[in-house]
Design a protein around this motif. Structure first.
Motif, PDB file in Angstrom:
ATOM      1  N   GLU A  60      77.159  17.232  79.078  1.00  0.00           N
ATOM      2  CA  GLU A  60      78.022  18.329  79.545  1.00  0.00           C
ATOM      3  C   GLU A  60      79.373  17.792  80.007  1.00  0.00           C
ATOM      4  OE1 GLU A  60      74.878  18.027  80.337  1.00  0.00           O
ATOM      5  OE2 GLU A  60      73.858  19.957  80.143  1.00  0.00           O
ATOM      6  N   ASP A  61      79.344  16.634  80.669  1.00  0.00           N
ATOM      7  CA  ASP A  61      80.600  16.064  81.160  1.00  0.00           C
ATOM      8  C   ASP A  61      81.566  15.789  79.994  1.00  0.00           C
ATOM      9  OD1 ASP A  61      79.644  16.172  83.732  1.00  0.00           O
ATOM     10  OD2 ASP A  61      78.947  14.087  83.742  1.00  0.00           O
ATOM     11  N   TYR A  62      81.032  15.257  78.884  1.00  0.00           N
ATOM     12  CA  TYR A  62      81.890  15.019  77.718  1.00  0.00           C
ATOM     13  C   TYR A  62      82.293  16.348  77.084  1.00  0.00           C
ATOM     14  CZ  TYR A  62      80.729  10.104  78.153  1.00  0.00           C
ATOM     15  OH  TYR A  62      80.600   8.821  78.630  1.00  0.00           O
ATOM     16  N   ALA A  63      81.346  17.282  77.001  1.00  0.00           N
ATOM     17  CA  ALA A  63      81.635  18.578  76.380  1.00  0.00           C
ATOM     18  C   ALA A  63      82.778  19.287  77.101  1.00  0.00           C
ATOM     19  CB  ALA A  63      80.370  19.456  76.401  1.00  0.00           C
ATOM     20  N   CYS A  90      80.977  15.733  70.250  1.00  0.00           N
ATOM     21  CA  CYS A  90      79.618  15.176  70.327  1.00  0.00           C
ATOM     22  C   CYS A  90      78.895  15.770  71.542  1.00  0.00           C
ATOM     23  CB  CYS A  90      79.735  13.666  70.484  1.00  0.00           C
ATOM     24  SG  CYS A  90      78.486  12.752  69.655  1.00  0.00           S
ATOM     25  N   GLY A  91      79.569  15.763  72.682  1.00  0.00           N
ATOM     26  CA  GLY A  91      78.975  16.346  73.891  1.00  0.00           C
ATOM     27  C   GLY A  91      78.631  17.805  73.675  1.00  0.00           C
ATOM     28  N   GLN A  92      79.520  18.532  73.007  1.00  0.00           N
ATOM     29  CA  GLN A  92      79.275  19.958  72.771  1.00  0.00           C
ATOM     30  C   GLN A  92      78.067  20.175  71.862  1.00  0.00           C
ATOM     31  OE1 GLN A  92      83.186  20.938  71.279  1.00  0.00           O
ATOM     32  NE2 GLN A  92      84.024  21.314  73.327  1.00  0.00           N
ATOM     33  N   VAL A  93      77.941  19.351  70.821  1.00  0.00           N
ATOM     34  CA  VAL A  93      76.791  19.500  69.912  1.00  0.00           C
ATOM     35  C   VAL A  93      75.496  19.095  70.629  1.00  0.00           C
ATOM     36  CG1 VAL A  93      75.739  18.699  67.757  1.00  0.00           C
ATOM     37  CG2 VAL A  93      78.191  19.163  67.851  1.00  0.00           C
ATOM     38  N   LEU A  94      75.564  18.034  71.425  1.00  0.00           N
ATOM     39  CA  LEU A  94      74.359  17.622  72.162  1.00  0.00           C
ATOM     40  C   LEU A  94      73.885  18.756  73.077  1.00  0.00           C
ATOM     41  CD1 LEU A  94      75.205  13.913  73.134  1.00  0.00           C
ATOM     42  CD2 LEU A  94      73.550  14.701  71.439  1.00  0.00           C
ATOM     43  N   VAL A  95      74.840  19.420  73.713  1.00  0.00           N
ATOM     44  CA  VAL A  95      74.479  20.517  74.625  1.00  0.00           C
ATOM     45  C   VAL A  95      73.949  21.717  73.838  1.00  0.00           C
ATOM     46  CG1 VAL A  95      75.436  22.229  76.219  1.00  0.00           C
ATOM     47  CG2 VAL A  95      76.081  19.822  76.446  1.00  0.00           C
ATOM     48  N   SER A  96      74.648  22.092  72.762  1.00  0.00           N
ATOM     49  CA  SER A  96      74.283  23.331  72.063  1.00  0.00           C
ATOM     50  C   SER A  96      73.030  23.179  71.202  1.00  0.00           C
ATOM     51  CB  SER A  96      75.449  23.828  71.215  1.00  0.00           C
ATOM     52  OG  SER A  96      75.725  22.898  70.193  1.00  0.00           O
ATOM     53  N   ARG A  97      72.795  21.969  70.659  1.00  0.00           N
ATOM     54  CA  ARG A  97      71.669  21.840  69.713  1.00  0.00           C
ATOM     55  C   ARG A  97      70.531  20.954  70.202  1.00  0.00           C
ATOM     56  NH1 ARG A  97      73.073  19.766  64.319  1.00  0.00           N
ATOM     57  NH2 ARG A  97      70.843  20.090  64.105  1.00  0.00           N
TER      58      ARG A  97
END
Ligand code: SF4
Length: 209
Positions: A60-63, A90-97
């Motif tokens: 989340e911090d990166y997102a 990358c952070g956004q994809v890790l969070v969303s998926r």
């Protein structure tokens, strides 16, 4: 014993405990460090991540990072605009998926922005204990010089090394080739006079001893 087995036996003697030089304590940290390491030394990446990991603790911090701030923080690793963009996406994809977690399969890892097979294999082999052949510029050069692969295609080199190494040794063996390339079989000035593999090395460009 075949040639490849003899070569890796000598590498086992030379490099008994091959370790990734990038500092990390979690899969997310190794992912970030590996993305930052493109076209940059591991020493410089470690200097940058020391502070970065204290400020960015979760996907989340990166997102949610401010691009301008992140760019400034990673600037010294080079290509900082593209790297900052990839870290944020990358952070956004890790969070969303992936519920904020680094996935554990090649198919999932290579869907992450800025992550190719090399980075995915670094994560699989070093974080999740999945046998993985990492092919970077050093592995490619050393595998070619030693006659373990006769192609420029990293994916084909990965397959060639998978064939000559026992599966349990994929991570260790490829990392030994990487370290041998970084410290001994260097691109421009291979240290043939100090190389344990000299007698077995078929490369016609090796320096006479
Ligand atoms: S003998 Fe020279 S070229 Fe061959 S592996 Fe050793 S350092 Fe590399």
């Amino acid at each position: 014993m075949d040639m490849a087995s003899r070569l890796f036996k000598l590498l086992d003697e030379e490099i008994q405990n091959p370790k990734v030089a990038l500092q990390s304590a979690t899969p997310l940290q190794l992912l970030v460090a590996t993305i930052l390491s493109a076209q940059c030394t591991d020493v410089r990446v470690n200097q940058v991540t020391t502070g970065l990991f204290a400020r960015y603790r979760t996907a989340e911090d990166y997102a949610n990072a401010d691009p301008a701030v992140l760019e400034k923080e990673i600037r010294s690793t080079g290509f900082y605009k593209a790297k900052a963009r990839n870290l944020i996406r990358c952070g956004q994809v890790l969070v969303s998926r992936f519920e904020g977690q680094v996935p554990r399969t090649m198919d999932e890892l290579i869907t992450l922005p800025g992550v190719g097979r090399k980075t995915a294999n670094v994560i699989l082999g070093n974080c999740f204990g999945v046998p993985a052949v990492v092919v970077d510029t050093h592995v490619k050069r050393v595998a070619q010089r030693l006659g373990l692969a006769d192609t420029d295609d990293p994916e084909k080199i990965e397959v060639a090394l998978q064939r000559v190494l026992p599966k349990a040794s994929w991570t260790r063996g490829s990392h030994q080739l990487l370290l041998h390339g970084r410290h001994v079989c260097r691109a421009r000035a291979p240290q043939c006079q100090a190389c344990r593999l000299y007698a077995l090395c078929p490369w016609e460009g090796k320096h006479p001893v």
